[in-house]
Design an enzyme around this catalytic site. Structure first.
Site, PDB file in Angstrom:
ATOM      1  N   ARG A  61       0.856  -1.188   0.000  1.00  0.00           N
ATOM      2  CA  ARG A  61       0.000   0.000   0.000  1.00  0.00           C
ATOM      3  C   ARG A  61       0.890   1.235   0.000  1.00  0.00           C
ATOM      4  O   ARG A  61       1.873   1.306   0.746  1.00  0.00           O
ATOM      5  CB  ARG A  61      -0.912   0.033   1.246  1.00  0.00           C
ATOM      6  CG  ARG A  61      -2.117  -0.905   1.170  1.00  0.00           C
ATOM      7  CD  ARG A  61      -3.158  -0.441   0.152  1.00  0.00           C
ATOM      8  NE  ARG A  61      -4.299  -1.330   0.019  1.00  0.00           N
ATOM      9  CZ  ARG A  61      -4.406  -2.353  -0.829  1.00  0.00           C
ATOM     10  NH1 ARG A  61      -3.413  -2.646  -1.639  1.00  0.00           N
ATOM     11  NH2 ARG A  61      -5.509  -3.088  -0.875  1.00  0.00           N
TER      12      ARG A  61
ATOM     13  N   GLU B  71      -3.600   6.781  -4.582  1.00  0.00           N
ATOM     14  CA  GLU B  71      -3.444   6.336  -5.979  1.00  0.00           C
ATOM     15  C   GLU B  71      -4.748   6.434  -6.771  1.00  0.00           C
ATOM     16  O   GLU B  71      -4.725   6.512  -7.998  1.00  0.00           O
ATOM     17  CB  GLU B  71      -2.890   4.904  -6.042  1.00  0.00           C
ATOM     18  CG  GLU B  71      -3.826   3.842  -5.494  1.00  0.00           C
ATOM     19  CD  GLU B  71      -3.176   2.460  -5.485  1.00  0.00           C
ATOM     20  OE1 GLU B  71      -1.977   2.357  -5.158  1.00  0.00           O
ATOM     21  OE2 GLU B  71      -3.887   1.492  -5.806  1.00  0.00           O
TER      22      GLU B  71
ATOM     23  N   HIS C  73      -0.777  -0.780 -10.082  1.00  0.00           N
ATOM     24  CA  HIS C  73      -1.438  -1.769  -9.211  1.00  0.00           C
ATOM     25  C   HIS C  73      -1.785  -3.041 -10.017  1.00  0.00           C
ATOM     26  O   HIS C  73      -2.948  -3.457 -10.049  1.00  0.00           O
ATOM     27  CB  HIS C  73      -2.689  -1.162  -8.564  1.00  0.00           C
ATOM     28  CG  HIS C  73      -2.967  -1.738  -7.208  1.00  0.00           C
ATOM     29  ND1 HIS C  73      -3.181  -0.997  -6.091  1.00  0.00           N
ATOM     30  CD2 HIS C  73      -3.051  -3.031  -6.796  1.00  0.00           C
ATOM     31  CE1 HIS C  73      -3.401  -1.778  -5.056  1.00  0.00           C
ATOM     32  NE2 HIS C  73      -3.314  -3.028  -5.453  1.00  0.00           N
TER      33      HIS C  73
HETATM   34  P1  NAD Z   1      -1.462 -11.482   4.922  1.00  0.00           P
HETATM   35  O1  NAD Z   1      -2.502 -11.032   5.890  1.00  0.00           O
HETATM   36  O2  NAD Z   1      -1.394 -12.929   4.559  1.00  0.00           O
HETATM   37  O3  NAD Z   1      -0.017 -11.058   5.491  1.00  0.00           O
HETATM   38  C1  NAD Z   1       0.257  -9.813   6.039  1.00  0.00           C
HETATM   39  C2  NAD Z   1       1.326 -10.042   7.100  1.00  0.00           C
HETATM   40  O4  NAD Z   1       1.738  -8.757   7.582  1.00  0.00           O
HETATM   41  C3  NAD Z   1       0.825 -10.835   8.313  1.00  0.00           C
HETATM   42  O5  NAD Z   1       1.665 -11.953   8.559  1.00  0.00           O
HETATM   43  C4  NAD Z   1       0.885  -9.816   9.461  1.00  0.00           C
HETATM   44  O6  NAD Z   1       1.187 -10.411  10.708  1.00  0.00           O
HETATM   45  C5  NAD Z   1       2.004  -8.902   8.976  1.00  0.00           C
HETATM   46  N1  NAD Z   1       2.047  -7.603   9.613  1.00  0.00           N
HETATM   47  C6  NAD Z   1       1.014  -6.837  10.045  1.00  0.00           C
HETATM   48  N2  NAD Z   1       1.497  -5.700  10.605  1.00  0.00           N
HETATM   49  C7  NAD Z   1       2.858  -5.763  10.522  1.00  0.00           C
HETATM   50  C8  NAD Z   1       3.899  -4.899  10.916  1.00  0.00           C
HETATM   51  N3  NAD Z   1       3.662  -3.737  11.522  1.00  0.00           N
HETATM   52  N4  NAD Z   1       5.175  -5.287  10.665  1.00  0.00           N
HETATM   53  C9  NAD Z   1       5.443  -6.467  10.063  1.00  0.00           C
HETATM   54  N5  NAD Z   1       4.488  -7.332   9.681  1.00  0.00           N
HETATM   55  C10 NAD Z   1       3.208  -6.976   9.893  1.00  0.00           C
HETATM   56  O7  NAD Z   1      -1.648 -10.565   3.629  1.00  0.00           O
HETATM   57  P2  NAD Z   1      -1.114 -10.854   2.151  1.00  0.00           P
HETATM   58  O8  NAD Z   1      -2.117 -11.646   1.401  1.00  0.00           O
HETATM   59  O9  NAD Z   1       0.282 -11.361   2.221  1.00  0.00           O
HETATM   60  O10 NAD Z   1      -1.162  -9.367   1.539  1.00  0.00           O
HETATM   61  C11 NAD Z   1      -0.332  -8.327   2.079  1.00  0.00           C
HETATM   62  C12 NAD Z   1      -0.743  -6.981   1.496  1.00  0.00           C
HETATM   63  O11 NAD Z   1      -0.414  -6.939   0.107  1.00  0.00           O
HETATM   64  C13 NAD Z   1      -2.262  -6.709   1.487  1.00  0.00           C
HETATM   65  O12 NAD Z   1      -2.709  -6.221   2.734  1.00  0.00           O
HETATM   66  C14 NAD Z   1      -2.410  -5.679   0.397  1.00  0.00           C
HETATM   67  O13 NAD Z   1      -2.265  -4.384   0.936  1.00  0.00           O
HETATM   68  C15 NAD Z   1      -1.238  -5.960  -0.525  1.00  0.00           C
HETATM   69  N6  NAD Z   1      -1.681  -6.490  -1.833  1.00  0.00           N
HETATM   70  C16 NAD Z   1      -1.263  -5.865  -2.985  1.00  0.00           C
HETATM   71  C17 NAD Z   1      -1.644  -6.352  -4.235  1.00  0.00           C
HETATM   72  C18 NAD Z   1      -1.197  -5.724  -5.525  1.00  0.00           C
HETATM   73  O14 NAD Z   1      -1.706  -6.090  -6.592  1.00  0.00           O
HETATM   74  N7  NAD Z   1      -0.238  -4.810  -5.516  1.00  0.00           N
HETATM   75  C19 NAD Z   1      -2.474  -7.469  -4.304  1.00  0.00           C
HETATM   76  C20 NAD Z   1      -2.855  -8.100  -3.126  1.00  0.00           C
HETATM   77  C21 NAD Z   1      -2.455  -7.600  -1.912  1.00  0.00           C
END
Ligand code: NAD
Length: 329
Positions: free
Chosen positions: A234, A263, A294
């Site tokens: 994000r 964005e 994105h």
């Molecule tokens: P997920 O929930 O499986 O993993 C997120 C991880 O972040 C978790 O293990 C959580 O414990 C950890 N976390 C939370 N706060 C934290 C902190 N302060 N420091 C370190 N770790 C922390 O989520 P995911 O499926 O892996 O997705 C992650 C992010 O990717 C989503 O939230 C979304 O914003 C982004 N995303 C982007 C796209 C894209 O097309 N660019 C697509 C999907 C997701």
């Protein structure tokens, strides 16, 4: 069951048709995101699904509840578009597609890391002017020599860690949640330790109170000179002014972002370059900064999974059932 599907994109249509043929439910597509102006179209439907990056404000949940609708199924991971207290206040159950294809985002992150390491933007720009010399881009570095810090080792972070480990990189993981099985391919450590050791930092956390502005000036001061930064999570996680000065000073060797703060002001639309936010105009001129609209998730597997999973969840939650994708209070 009659389901209204907001913000449908053309790539989703064959997947919707396939699902309708399989399940016998009806789906009606609306080609704009769910908002206060078009929520009334949901009247007489049984369930709602959307995928969007614009916020869904409080009056929308109130209207849906008024129409007897009990859920919203999101066809994406990031659910910061929801106003959770407002939705729960109206007894609207929410779901996201938590894992439509973590590999899609991880593979794109790897692609962009390799692009930075190989100076592909510099070479592409030089070749466009007829310059086919090696000097145009410069020497590359190899991925197995990198120490990569993954901030947020959830589904996507884990998929990326596995790939990087397989390629011989040294992988560090920073996450408040410890998953012992990940020790096979990464070393868990603290944020400060990771920043002091990594050549590459990649964000894969949700946007929340802790991660908003996490990469501020203080963060950039702690990284090794010449670090690469990857943000496919994000935009609001990174202070863009600090990013820009770090790219210019060399504190950052390069960066690749698939997201940006606010964005929605410019992504998912065509505009004149002069109408882009000024910092985006400056950043995208840099040879060592990559911005993409994105698209990290945007693969055929991911689209099919997000459509089918969200539609299944819409039916399940509308019937009062249970899905592991429900966002709980
Ligand atoms: P997920 O929930 O499986 O993993 C997120 C991880 O972040 C978790 O293990 C959580 O414990 C950890 N976390 C939370 N706060 C934290 C902190 N302060 N420091 C370190 N770790 C922390 O989520 P995911 O499926 O892996 O997705 C992650 C992010 O990717 C989503 O939230 C979304 O914003 C982004 N995303 C982007 C796209 C894209 O097309 N660019 C697509 C999907 C997701």
């Amino acid at each position: 069951m009659k389901i209204i599907m907001y913000n449908t994109v053309k790539e989703e249509l064959p997947c919707v048709d396939e699902w309708v043929a399989k399940t016998g439910h009806d789906v009606v597509n609306v080609y704009e995101p769910l908002n206060v102006d078009n929520v009334a179209q949901a009247q007489s439907f049984d369930a709602v699904t959307t995928q969007q990056t614009t916020a869904i404000p409080a009056p929308v949940y109130e209207s849906l509840a008024g129409y007897g609708i009990k859920q919203i199924a999101l066809r994406q991971v990031g659910y910061d578009v929801f106003d959770l207290p407002a939705a729960f206040g109206q007894h609207i159950r929410l779901s996201n597609v938590a894992a439509y294809s973590p590999r899609a985002i991880a593979e794109y992150t790897l692609t962009q890391l390799l692009n930075i390491l190989r100076h592909n933007k510099k070479f592409d720009r030089a070749m466009a002017t007829g310059d086919y010399t090696w000097a145009a881009g410069g020497q590359a570095r190899e991925i197995y020599q990198m120490t990569v810090a993954i901030i947020g080792v959830g589904r996507i972070g884990t998929a990326l860690a596995q790939m990087l480990h397989a390629l011989g990189a040294n992988v560090l993981g920073v996450d408040p949640v410890y998953r012992a099985q990940n020790e096979a391919f990464l070393e868990y450590t603290s944020l400060d330790d990771a920043l002091s050791r990594a050549n590459v930092i990649s964000f894969h956390t949700p946007l929340n109170d802790e991660t908003r502005g996490l990469a501020n000036q203080n963060f950039f001061d702690k990284i090794q000179p010449g670090t690469i930064m990857l943000n496919m999570a994000r935009g609001e996680i990174v202070d863009m002014a600090a990013l820009e000065s770090s790219l210019l000073s060399g504190q950052l060797y390069g960066a690749a972002f698939d997201v940006a703060p606010n964005e929605n002001d410019f992504m998912d639309q065509k505009q004149a370059v002069a109408d882009l936010p000024e910092n985006i105009q400056r950043l995208t001129q840099l040879d060592n900064f990559y911005l993409s609209p994105h698209i990290a998730f945007y693969t055929n597997t991911a689209i099919k999974n997000m459509v089918e999973m969200a539609l299944n969840d819409a039916v399940t939650l509308a019937r009062g059932g249970y899905t592991e994708n429900e966002i709980l209070r």
